[in-house]
Design an enzyme around this catalytic site. Structure first.
Site, mmCIF file in Angstrom:
data_model
loop_
_atom_site.group_PDB
_atom_site.id
_atom_site.type_symbol
_atom_site.label_atom_id
_atom_site.label_comp_id
_atom_site.label_asym_id
_atom_site.label_seq_id
_atom_site.Cartn_x
_atom_site.Cartn_y
_atom_site.Cartn_z
ATOM 1 N N HIS A 13 0.872 -1.191 0.000
ATOM 2 C CA HIS A 13 0.000 0.000 0.000
ATOM 3 C C HIS A 13 0.901 1.231 0.000
ATOM 4 O O HIS A 13 1.426 1.628 1.034
ATOM 5 C CB HIS A 13 -0.910 0.006 1.235
ATOM 6 C CG HIS A 13 -1.896 1.131 1.237
ATOM 7 N ND1 HIS A 13 -3.235 0.942 1.487
ATOM 8 C CD2 HIS A 13 -1.753 2.469 1.019
ATOM 9 C CE1 HIS A 13 -3.868 2.101 1.435
ATOM 10 N NE2 HIS A 13 -2.975 3.050 1.156
ATOM 11 N N HIS A 15 1.677 5.270 -1.698
ATOM 12 C CA HIS A 15 1.332 6.450 -2.495
ATOM 13 C C HIS A 15 2.619 7.011 -3.092
ATOM 14 O O HIS A 15 3.496 7.480 -2.362
ATOM 15 C CB HIS A 15 0.659 7.513 -1.623
ATOM 16 C CG HIS A 15 -0.639 7.049 -1.051
ATOM 17 N ND1 HIS A 15 -1.846 7.222 -1.710
ATOM 18 C CD2 HIS A 15 -0.929 6.364 0.083
ATOM 19 C CE1 HIS A 15 -2.820 6.682 -0.976
ATOM 20 N NE2 HIS A 15 -2.294 6.153 0.103
ATOM 21 N N LYS A 112 -8.816 -0.309 -6.114
ATOM 22 C CA LYS A 112 -8.887 0.314 -4.788
ATOM 23 C C LYS A 112 -10.176 1.115 -4.645
ATOM 24 O O LYS A 112 -10.452 2.007 -5.438
ATOM 25 C CB LYS A 112 -7.676 1.252 -4.609
ATOM 26 C CG LYS A 112 -7.707 2.093 -3.337
ATOM 27 C CD LYS A 112 -7.405 1.293 -2.105
ATOM 28 C CE LYS A 112 -7.602 2.098 -0.827
ATOM 29 N NZ LYS A 112 -6.525 3.058 -0.568
ATOM 30 N N HIS A 151 -10.496 1.199 1.423
ATOM 31 C CA HIS A 151 -10.272 2.154 2.518
ATOM 32 C C HIS A 151 -11.545 2.112 3.356
ATOM 33 O O HIS A 151 -12.550 2.721 2.996
ATOM 34 C CB HIS A 151 -10.008 3.559 1.967
ATOM 35 C CG HIS A 151 -9.719 4.558 3.050
ATOM 36 N ND1 HIS A 151 -8.553 5.267 3.131
ATOM 37 C CD2 HIS A 151 -10.453 4.935 4.140
ATOM 38 C CE1 HIS A 151 -8.567 6.042 4.206
ATOM 39 N NE2 HIS A 151 -9.724 5.866 4.831
ATOM 40 N N HIS A 185 -4.869 -0.784 5.638
ATOM 41 C CA HIS A 185 -4.375 -0.054 6.825
ATOM 42 C C HIS A 185 -5.306 -0.153 8.034
ATOM 43 O O HIS A 185 -5.796 0.854 8.533
ATOM 44 C CB HIS A 185 -4.078 1.415 6.495
ATOM 45 C CG HIS A 185 -5.107 2.119 5.649
ATOM 46 N ND1 HIS A 185 -6.456 2.137 5.947
ATOM 47 C CD2 HIS A 185 -4.964 2.826 4.505
ATOM 48 C CE1 HIS A 185 -7.074 2.834 5.022
ATOM 49 N NE2 HIS A 185 -6.208 3.254 4.135
ATOM 50 N N ASP A 257 1.326 2.569 3.535
ATOM 51 C CA ASP A 257 0.485 3.762 3.364
ATOM 52 C C ASP A 257 1.342 5.017 3.459
ATOM 53 O O ASP A 257 0.871 6.068 3.898
ATOM 54 C CB ASP A 257 -0.672 3.805 4.372
ATOM 55 C CG ASP A 257 -1.785 4.750 3.906
ATOM 56 O OD1 ASP A 257 -1.763 5.168 2.735
ATOM 57 O OD2 ASP A 257 -2.655 5.078 4.719
#
Ligand code: DOR
Ligand code: ZN
Length: 352
Positions: A13, A15, A112, A151, A185, A257
């Site tokens: 995960h 970004h 996602k 999420h 997460h 994350d």
């Protein structure tokens, strides 16, 4: 001096952003990880085959580009020039039709799902969880073996958002038993309980949620660099997360994350959510697992479980860490990492 070798670490995960930010921080993950699941919450979100392919190309290009100011990164060692790093791509969930999915399937690893407006760049997410509206997409994903990463937060009271989302996980897991659903997460005991309720539920855990509780974020002076979504919860929640991470529960994987924002966007009135951990994640994990006498389980948590859950075979990479001080830089190209300026007990010695 203690040392520990990890094979093919994976960050399930991550970004990586786009443009200059991607070019500035992409190499930090590519240096020590074999691959990562790349989040699609760009502006606009990644939602077509063309966008997905083009984004993957930009990532590959960025991790091959050396940072302009290498001195700033001296402490992390050299950069890999070809990446040696697989960006496992995701699409931003919408109700896609089956033909579209069949066409894009081989380019992606997962889809996602964000509830609309719940976090950074998620405005185009799902507004109400109408299972029947989602059914054609989710059934097609199950048939094509495309995992759904979620999420999982409602728009309720911030400390209860994840726990309130458990009904939705329950409904999704029951209605789509052949769909792999990854609870991203996770931060609560409620999520850990849910994980064991359905065979098709899995989870990622960040390193920051193993280390901090809400007290660290807001118990004293407000710490913007620890503010993220989902917000860190109670010490009891953290203890449960730590337990399943340390035992390398086979349905649990590491997903950092890591979510870089420019320093000004964090240290401002209206702090952006996200903790930047990419360059320190493995050092922190070694420390946590070693202190708890579970270093032997770290390989499963940081790679093997993800390989089995996603059915992926990352390129060979061997990362050797040593129990030697590592002073975390104050910033990486204008992004403040977790524990900036502090000293960690483990450092990366070598990457092959
Ligand atoms: O804290 C977060 N930051 N949580 C998310 O879900 C998104 C991320 C981001 O993209 O900045
Ligand atoms: Zn995220």
């Amino acid at each position: 001096m203690k040392q520990h070798t990890l094979l093919m670490p994976l960050d399930m995960h991550l970004h990586l952003r786009d443009g200059l930010m991607l070019e500035n921080i992409g190499s930090l993950s590519a240096y020590s990880f074999s691959g990562a699941l790349i989040m699609p919450n760009l502006v606009p979100p990644v939602s077509t085959k063309e966008e997905l392919i083009a984004y993957k190309e930009r990532i590959k290009h960025a991790i091959g580009v050396e940072a302009a100011d290498e001195d700033e990164f001296d402490d992390i060692g050299e950069f890999c020039d070809d990446g040696g790093f697989e960006p496992y791509m995701t699409l931003f969930y919408q109700n896609y039709d089956e033909n579209f999915l069949a066409d894009v399937a081989e380019e992606l690893t997962a889809i996602k799902l964000y509830p609309a407006g719940i976090t950074t760049n998620s405005e185009g997410g799902v507004k109400n969880f109408d299972i029947e509206e989602m059914r054609p997409t989710l059934e097609a994903m199950a048939r094509m073996d495309i995992p759904l990463c979620v999420h999982g937060e409602t728009d309720g009271f911030v400390m209860d958002r994840e726990a309130e989302f458990m009904n939705i996980y329950d409904e999704l897991a029951t209605n789509f038993p052949d769909l792999k659903i990854i609870m991203e997460h996770i931060t609560t005991k409620a999520a850990v309980d849910m994980l064991d309720k359905h065979a098709n539920l899995y989870a990622t855990i960040t390193v920051h949620h193993l280390l901090i509780s809400l007290d660290d974020v807001a118990g004293g002076m407000l710490k913007p660099h620890l503010f993220c979504k989902p917000i860190a919860k109670r010490p009891e929640d953290r203890a449960v997360l730590l337990k399943i991470a340390l035992e390398a529960h086979p349905k649990v994987m590491f997903g950092s994350d890591s979510a870089p924002h420019p320093k000004e966007a964090k240290e401002s009135c209206g702090c952006a959510a996200g903790v930047f951990t990419a360059p320190i994640a493995l050092q922190l994990l070694c420390d946590i697992f070693e202190k708890n006498g579970k270093l032997d389980n770290l390989q499963s948590f940081v790679s093997d479980n993800a390989q089995s859950i996603y059915g992926i075979c990352p390129e060979f990479k061997e990362v050797t860490l040593v129990q030697e001080d590592f002073k975390v830089p104050e910033t990486y190209k204008g992004v403040v990492p977790m524990y900036a300026g502090e000293t960690l007990a483990w450092s990366i010695e070598d990457v092959d």
